[in-house]
Design a protein around this motif. Structure first.
Motif, PDB file in Angstrom:
ATOM      1  N   GLY A 336      12.148  -3.182   0.246  1.00  0.00           N
ATOM      2  CA  GLY A 336      11.539  -2.049  -0.450  1.00  0.00           C
ATOM      3  C   GLY A 336      10.146  -2.366  -0.966  1.00  0.00           C
ATOM      4  N   GLN A 337       9.746  -1.604  -1.964  1.00  0.00           N
ATOM      5  CA  GLN A 337       8.341  -1.687  -2.398  1.00  0.00           C
ATOM      6  C   GLN A 337       7.984  -3.054  -2.971  1.00  0.00           C
ATOM      7  OE1 GLN A 337       6.572   1.890  -3.404  1.00  0.00           O
ATOM      8  NE2 GLN A 337       5.073   1.037  -4.791  1.00  0.00           N
ATOM      9  N   VAL A 338       8.967  -3.804  -3.428  1.00  0.00           N
ATOM     10  CA  VAL A 338       8.686  -5.144  -3.965  1.00  0.00           C
ATOM     11  C   VAL A 338       8.155  -6.087  -2.867  1.00  0.00           C
ATOM     12  CG1 VAL A 338      11.004  -6.150  -3.667  1.00  0.00           C
ATOM     13  CG2 VAL A 338       9.644  -6.805  -5.644  1.00  0.00           C
ATOM     14  N   THR A 339       8.290  -5.687  -1.598  1.00  0.00           N
ATOM     15  CA  THR A 339       7.743  -6.520  -0.503  1.00  0.00           C
ATOM     16  C   THR A 339       6.287  -6.179  -0.211  1.00  0.00           C
ATOM     17  OG1 THR A 339       8.340  -4.928   1.221  1.00  0.00           O
ATOM     18  CG2 THR A 339       9.974  -6.633   0.709  1.00  0.00           C
ATOM     19  N   GLY A 340       5.836  -4.986  -0.693  1.00  0.00           N
ATOM     20  CA  GLY A 340       4.468  -4.569  -0.371  1.00  0.00           C
ATOM     21  C   GLY A 340       4.411  -3.471   0.666  1.00  0.00           C
ATOM     22  N   VAL A 341       5.540  -2.764   0.877  1.00  0.00           N
ATOM     23  CA  VAL A 341       5.419  -1.475   1.559  1.00  0.00           C
ATOM     24  C   VAL A 341       5.273  -0.450   0.442  1.00  0.00           C
ATOM     25  CG1 VAL A 341       6.757  -2.118   3.602  1.00  0.00           C
ATOM     26  CG2 VAL A 341       7.934  -1.055   1.662  1.00  0.00           C
ATOM     27  N   GLU A 342       4.781   0.728   0.774  1.00  0.00           N
ATOM     28  CA  GLU A 342       4.496   1.719  -0.268  1.00  0.00           C
ATOM     29  C   GLU A 342       5.121   3.051   0.138  1.00  0.00           C
ATOM     30  OE1 GLU A 342       2.071   1.390  -2.995  1.00  0.00           O
ATOM     31  OE2 GLU A 342       2.509   3.464  -3.552  1.00  0.00           O
ATOM     32  N   GLY A 343       5.875   3.656  -0.755  1.00  0.00           N
ATOM     33  CA  GLY A 343       6.395   5.004  -0.500  1.00  0.00           C
ATOM     34  C   GLY A 343       7.903   5.037  -0.358  1.00  0.00           C
TER      35      GLY A 343
END
Ligand code: FAD
Length: 447
Positions: A336-343
């Motif tokens: 999820g966003q904690v990996t550096g994808v956004e949205g």
């Protein structure tokens, strides 16, 4: 079989837990709500949409619409629930947010063990998936820093990204300051004195996004939004990211008064980042001001808009192994966003990929990443760093065509999106059996 703990019941954690349970893996999903909430979360249900109720364009020729289509083919819980609770919104996939979250919560109640309460430290053993999102609680952030060995990023300042073929190359010139590096690594948009002051005035007057109460601006001096610099003085930007030193317009032989520098975002140069242009200007104002005040951007296509918000994420390309587990502690996965994808959708997609990776690990089979040419594969390439030039700083991103390997041959802009989409569809179909996924046909929902 070994039990997996998923921490965080947002978009990524629910998708991940659901896909593991569907594959027969015992899963515990630990979500801190309703005992504790981040400043943005309000409801008691899982997979809460904290802001807009739109999952953005559903047009399969847009990068996000393509990601929707791929997730539908994979039998994604998030997409199936969104389709069931869809509300009319033009070509966007917007949802009735409470029904959507309730649907996901109900589906998880059978098959996944739900445990409430904040996780302050990673469990000592067993396979763990960290999916605690951009507003990971403070105690866990501290513990994660201990596990990953570095500070987590906190404020996320994102500059806009432009499509390379929309920049006017009769105006832009390639050059590095003082000919450094290859000498022509950057594209420069030169400005006269009048053009520069007009731009500064528009930035000062432009409408800004008001920060949430928990996002009180605490900017790093080296990373100030352009409007903050413009407010400090009319020439601040010209001495900052827009400084023209070491640059000469080769066509006129003159020194520009100011420049906007664009840095290559992908190896093929299809996408360019506006260097130092992090901003809280609204998206509409960014488009209007940048395309009317910056020479060379009159027809600019924005692949991503500038934004600033609180965001906890790790330096995935350096910290994560091929299967998105921590290189130094392979039982710990991030999703999820904690990996550096956004949205919302990108986070759900990442949760799905991690479920495949965890399942592969538990069954002793190789994890087969999605093809680079698919929307899923482009996000994966973003996390491994392959989508970017070497030493590119890891910055969260939505799914954009700039992350895809470029198409071969020249074609009209209008045909490009269709070509990206067709190529992805074909390559996804070939990958699904390798990933052990039975493709869902249109209209079928994942059970
Ligand atoms: P989340 O959906 O945030 O889920 C993480 C979950 O983990 C939460 O339920 C949280 O309660 C839980 N959690 C956190 N810490 C702990 C802990 N220690 N123990 C147990 N549980 C924990 N994206 C869009 O696409 N459109 C938008 O309009 C949009 N607006 C946004 C506005 C704001 C203010 C913010 C912060 C983000 C916004 N985003 C938007 C981004 C979007 O919220 C994320 O991309 C998406 O929700 C990330 O999914 P996730 O599962 O990684 O995290």
């Amino acid at each position: 079989q070994q039990r997996v703990t998923v921490i965080g019941g947002g978009l990524a954690g629910t998708e991940c837990a659901y896909q593991l349970a569907r594959r027969g893996v015992p899963v515990v999903l630990r979500e801190m709500k309703p005992h504790k909430r981040s400043p943005a979360h309000k409801s008691d249900t899982l997979a809460e949409l904290v802001c807009s109720n739109s999952l953005r364009s559903d047009n399969p020729e847009s990068a996000i619409g393509l990601l929707h289509a791929e997730l539908r083919a994979l039998g994604s819980l998030v997409l199936a629930s969104a389709d069931l609770h869809r509300v009319p919104a033009g070509d966007a996939l917007a949802v009735e947010r409470e029904g959507f979250s309730r649907e996901i919560t109900t589906r998880l109640q059978s098959g996944v063990e739900l445990v409430g309460g904040e996780v302050e430290r990673l469990p000592e053993d067993g396979v763990v998936v960290v999916a605690t999102g951009p507003l990971t609680s403070e105690a866990l952030t501290v513990d994660l820093e201990r596990h990953v060995g570095t500070k987590l990023y906190f404020y996320d300042s994102i500059a806009p990204i432009l499509s390379g073929d929309s920049i006017d190359l009769d105006i832009a010139f390639r050059q590095s300051r003082y000919g450094k590096g290859g000498g022509d690594d950057y594209l420069n948009l030169p400005m006269t004195k009048d053009e520069y002051y007009r731009f500064v005035n528009e930035v000062k007057a432009g409408q800004k996004v008001v920060p949430h109460s928990f996002e009180e601006p605490k900017y790093f001096e080296g990373c100030l939004p352009i409007e903050v610099m413009a407010e400090r003085g009319d020439d601040t930007l010209a001495y900052g990211p827009m400084k023209p030193v070491g640059l000469k317009d080769p066509r006129t032989g003159t020194d520009p008064y100011a420049v906007v520098q664009l840095r290559m975002e992908d190896r093929a140069g299809t996408a360019w980042n506006m260097v130092g242009f992090q901003t809280r200007l609204t998206w509409g104002e960014q488009k209007r001001i940048f395309s009317t005040c910056i020479p060379g951007l009159q027809n600019a296509e924005f692949l991503r808009m500038g934004q600033i918000h609180r965001n906890t994420f790790i330096d995935s390309p350096r910290l994560l192994a091929e299967d998105l587990s921590l290189k130094t502690e392979r039982r710990v996965f991030f999703a999820g966003q904690v990996t550096g994808v956004e949205g919302y959708v990108e986070s759900a997609a990442c949760g799905y990929l991690v479920a495949l990776a965890v399942h592969a690990r538990l069954t002793g089979t190789p994890f087969v990443p999605p093809p680079a040419t698919t929307a899923l594969g482009s996000l994966y390439r973003h996390l491994t760093g392959e989508a970017h030039p070497p030493d590119h700083p890891h910055q969260p991103t939505n799914v954009i065509y700039g992350l895809f390997p470029p198409l071969s041959g020249r074609m009209k802009k209008a045909d490009k999106r269709a070509a990206y989409s067709a190529r992805a569809k074909q390559d996804l179909a070939a990958w699904l059996p390798l990933a052990g996924v039975v493709a869902q046909t249109e209209g079928q929902t994942s059970a």
